[in-house]
Write a protein that holds these residues in place. Sequence first.
Motif, PDB file in Angstrom:
ATOM      1  N   GLN A  18       0.815  -1.208   0.000  1.00 12.69           N
ATOM      2  CA  GLN A  18       0.000   0.000   0.000  1.00 12.69           C
ATOM      3  C   GLN A  18       0.850   1.260   0.000  1.00 12.69           C
ATOM      4  O   GLN A  18       0.350   2.344  -0.302  1.00 12.69           O
ATOM      5  N   ARG A  19       2.130   1.121   0.315  1.00 11.29           N
ATOM      6  CA  ARG A  19       3.006   2.292   0.412  1.00 11.29           C
ATOM      7  C   ARG A  19       3.791   2.541  -0.877  1.00 11.29           C
ATOM      8  O   ARG A  19       4.565   3.491  -0.934  1.00 11.29           O
ATOM      9  N   VAL A  20       3.632   1.672  -1.871  1.00 11.45           N
ATOM     10  CA  VAL A  20       4.361   1.850  -3.131  1.00 11.45           C
ATOM     11  C   VAL A  20       3.384   2.204  -4.245  1.00 11.45           C
ATOM     12  O   VAL A  20       2.170   2.025  -4.123  1.00 11.45           O
ATOM     13  N   ASP A  21       3.919   2.717  -5.331  1.00 13.87           N
ATOM     14  CA  ASP A  21       3.065   3.211  -6.416  1.00 13.87           C
ATOM     15  C   ASP A  21       2.377   2.103  -7.198  1.00 13.87           C
ATOM     16  O   ASP A  21       1.269   2.288  -7.699  1.00 13.87           O
ATOM     17  N   SER A  22       3.020   0.956  -7.334  1.00 13.68           N
ATOM     18  CA  SER A  22       2.471  -0.118  -8.154  1.00 13.68           C
ATOM     19  C   SER A  22       2.606  -1.455  -7.436  1.00 13.68           C
ATOM     20  O   SER A  22       3.611  -1.714  -6.761  1.00 13.68           O
ATOM     21  N   GLN A  23       1.599  -2.297  -7.586  1.00 11.67           N
ATOM     22  CA  GLN A  23       1.621  -3.642  -7.019  1.00 11.67           C
ATOM     23  C   GLN A  23       1.916  -4.686  -8.098  1.00 11.67           C
ATOM     24  O   GLN A  23       1.632  -5.869  -7.928  1.00 11.67           O
ATOM     25  N   ARG A  24       2.459  -4.258  -9.227  1.00  7.25           N
ATOM     26  CA  ARG A  24       2.705  -5.162 -10.354  1.00  7.25           C
ATOM     27  C   ARG A  24       3.564  -6.348  -9.924  1.00  7.25           C
ATOM     28  O   ARG A  24       4.613  -6.194  -9.310  1.00  7.25           O
ATOM     29  N   GLY A  25       3.091  -7.534 -10.286  1.00  9.53           N
ATOM     30  CA  GLY A  25       3.789  -8.756  -9.914  1.00  9.53           C
ATOM     31  C   GLY A  25       3.293  -9.350  -8.612  1.00  9.53           C
ATOM     32  O   GLY A  25       3.558 -10.518  -8.311  1.00  9.53           O
ATOM     33  N   TYR A  26       2.566  -8.545  -7.812  1.00  9.96           N
ATOM     34  CA  TYR A  26       2.076  -9.004  -6.511  1.00  9.96           C
ATOM     35  C   TYR A  26       0.570  -8.739  -6.377  1.00  9.96           C
ATOM     36  O   TYR A  26       0.064  -8.507  -5.282  1.00  9.96           O
ATOM     37  N   GLU A  27      -0.134  -8.795  -7.513  1.00 11.55           N
ATOM     38  CA  GLU A  27      -1.567  -8.489  -7.509  1.00 11.55           C
ATOM     39  C   GLU A  27      -2.370  -9.477  -6.663  1.00 11.55           C
ATOM     40  O   GLU A  27      -3.318  -9.086  -5.978  1.00 11.55           O
ATOM     41  N   ARG A  28      -1.990 -10.747  -6.693  1.00  6.76           N
ATOM     42  CA  ARG A  28      -2.739 -11.754  -5.931  1.00  6.76           C
ATOM     43  C   ARG A  28      -2.470 -11.599  -4.439  1.00  6.76           C
ATOM     44  O   ARG A  28      -3.376 -11.754  -3.626  1.00  6.76           O
ATOM     45  N   THR A  29      -1.227 -11.300  -4.105  1.00  8.13           N
ATOM     46  CA  THR A  29      -0.888 -11.001  -2.711  1.00  8.13           C
ATOM     47  C   THR A  29      -1.721  -9.828  -2.208  1.00  8.13           C
ATOM     48  O   THR A  29      -2.300  -9.872  -1.114  1.00  8.13           O
ATOM     49  N   PHE A  30      -1.781  -8.787  -3.027  1.00  8.49           N
ATOM     50  CA  PHE A  30      -2.479  -7.562  -2.636  1.00  8.49           C
ATOM     51  C   PHE A  30      -3.974  -7.812  -2.458  1.00  8.49           C
ATOM     52  O   PHE A  30      -4.575  -7.365  -1.475  1.00  8.49           O
ATOM     53  N   LYS A  31      -4.572  -8.555  -3.387  1.00 11.65           N
ATOM     54  CA  LYS A  31      -6.016  -8.801  -3.288  1.00 11.65           C
ATOM     55  C   LYS A  31      -6.339  -9.676  -2.080  1.00 11.65           C
ATOM     56  O   LYS A  31      -7.275  -9.378  -1.324  1.00 11.65           O
ATOM     57  N   ALA A  32      -5.581 -10.748  -1.882  1.00 10.10           N
ATOM     58  CA  ALA A  32      -5.837 -11.627  -0.741  1.00 10.10           C
ATOM     59  C   ALA A  32      -5.633 -10.882   0.575  1.00 10.10           C
ATOM     60  O   ALA A  32      -6.437 -11.010   1.511  1.00 10.10           O
ATOM     61  N   GLY A  33      -4.566 -10.092   0.654  1.00 10.14           N
ATOM     62  CA  GLY A  33      -4.303  -9.338   1.874  1.00 10.14           C
ATOM     63  C   GLY A  33      -5.371  -8.298   2.151  1.00 10.14           C
ATOM     64  O   GLY A  33      -5.810  -8.132   3.296  1.00 10.14           O
ATOM     65  N   LYS A  34      -5.809  -7.611   1.110  1.00 11.65           N
ATOM     66  CA  LYS A  34      -6.882  -6.626   1.281  1.00 11.65           C
ATOM     67  C   LYS A  34      -8.169  -7.297   1.751  1.00 11.65           C
ATOM     68  O   LYS A  34      -8.898  -6.753   2.594  1.00 11.65           O
ATOM     69  N   ALA A  35      -8.467  -8.483   1.205  1.00  9.86           N
ATOM     70  CA  ALA A  35      -9.660  -9.212   1.633  1.00  9.86           C
ATOM     71  C   ALA A  35      -9.563  -9.576   3.109  1.00  9.86           C
ATOM     72  O   ALA A  35     -10.544  -9.480   3.860  1.00  9.86           O
ATOM     73  N   GLY A  36      -8.368  -9.990   3.543  1.00  3.43           N
ATOM     74  CA  GLY A  36      -8.173 -10.315   4.947  1.00  3.43           C
ATOM     75  C   GLY A  36      -8.296  -9.104   5.854  1.00  3.43           C
ATOM     76  O   GLY A  36      -8.898  -9.170   6.930  1.00  3.43           O
ATOM     77  N   ILE A  37      -7.736  -7.981   5.416  1.00  4.66           N
ATOM     78  CA  ILE A  37      -7.834  -6.743   6.197  1.00  4.66           C
ATOM     79  C   ILE A  37      -9.286  -6.308   6.315  1.00  4.66           C
ATOM     80  O   ILE A  37      -9.744  -5.893   7.399  1.00  4.66           O
ATOM     81  N   LEU A  38     -10.041  -6.390   5.219  1.00  8.11           N
ATOM     82  CA  LEU A  38     -11.455  -6.025   5.257  1.00  8.11           C
ATOM     83  C   LEU A  38     -12.236  -6.960   6.176  1.00  8.11           C
ATOM     84  O   LEU A  38     -13.044  -6.507   6.990  1.00  8.11           O
ATOM     85  N   LEU A  39     -11.974  -8.260   6.068  1.00  9.45           N
ATOM     86  CA  LEU A  39     -12.695  -9.217   6.911  1.00  9.45           C
ATOM     87  C   LEU A  39     -12.416  -8.969   8.381  1.00  9.45           C
ATOM     88  O   LEU A  39     -13.323  -9.040   9.221  1.00  9.45           O
ATOM     89  N   SER A  40     -11.174  -8.650   8.721  1.00 12.40           N
ATOM     90  CA  SER A  40     -10.830  -8.336  10.105  1.00 12.40           C
ATOM     91  C   SER A  40     -11.592  -7.106  10.596  1.00 12.40           C
ATOM     92  O   SER A  40     -12.060  -7.062  11.731  1.00 12.40           O
TER      93      SER A  40
END
Length: 418
Positions: A18-40
Amino acid sequence: MDEKTTGSWLIHHTQRLQRVDSQRGYERTFKAGKAGILLSAISADKQSVLSSERVEALASAANINTLFELPELLRTLKERDVIDQSSNGISVLGITTQSTLLHTAKIFDALDPSPRELASVQLAEAASNAPINMREALDIGDQLQLPAALARQVIEEAADIGFVDSEPLSGDDRLLFNGNIFRRDDPSKVKKVLDSLADSEQRMLSEVTSALQKRGCLEVSDVKRMLGGPLFDKVMAVGFFDLNVVSNSREETGFVTLPSAFRKYSTSMVEDAFDLAKAFVSSITYGMTMSSSSRGKIDLVSALLRTLIRGEPIGPVPAIAEDYKILELKGVVQVAPGRKNGRSGPMMTLLKKEVGELALQVLLQGDASEHSLDALPSAAVTRYRGPEENQQRARKKQLQHSPQATNDILRVLRTTGR
């Protein structure tokens, strides 16, 4: 690595992405992590129904874009059958923090993560046990059958993004580590660090450690005074102590704790839960030490916490509407108008029982005693910044002055068995 540990690293990585300009290459990490943060943020111990407005507010507080990200994340959680959407809002199953981590890992797995993303998680776990050098890091890439060039690129990206911390060695070699090294209460690591210091430094560090074991935490200015600036910077940069910061509209105040203060519960797989518990302890201690009786001063903290843990609301007192905003934003408590014993006003209910139980253990066992947090601000706590973010800041400061000071400790830790 089990799924809970994987889930924790995914949330950790997402916070860094979330602190960098692009999540390229880590899109699945980002989506799964965001889903976990939202669920929490939206879940509680028991099944609950949240209005769309409340879901959006909690998502926004968790740094989730409510227009572009939230709808897709809700669809993802619905596919896992942990939420349901209706005209009345969002129905959420009862979810614990550990369940949240499991769901995060399963979402990640269902997204078919790339070898690069799998390697970044393995790398972070390896570097949490003891510092590793480039050769050892490249071995992780070999195990996942990454081409050598891609493995080196993953390591460089992990250091640049912040998945791991990095310190340069000779040539193009480097040491990789992260802030979990001292969280596992490994006496041998502490001894190695002490043995690497001068006699006077050993004595000062032992005195601070002893004081923290007795009092739970100390104001950061006291620790700096006891250690001196150079030694303080050196040990904070590698996570030897935790720096917690609470703030409000007027000021920012820090206090230092031992990374192993939550040792009965603290592993990397529940890292997110401990930040919630530390924020809870901070807010409750403010009510014990700073709030006046007319506002709702806490006198019997164990009785108060047990009431909350039983699922009963506390209040009504004016302080509830002001002093626990950070816990509201994190979805730990809910504040609403109510009546009790003939009085009406703001009342508070605990939504995450496990966080309250952990806070109770810490307060009763002396890991964060009433007198030790008297440095908290004299106005409501509205923000909490956890130890790892503060360690990142300490490292940046250290790098501006003397990188070698950090390397001295990291090299010592390399001799500690993993």
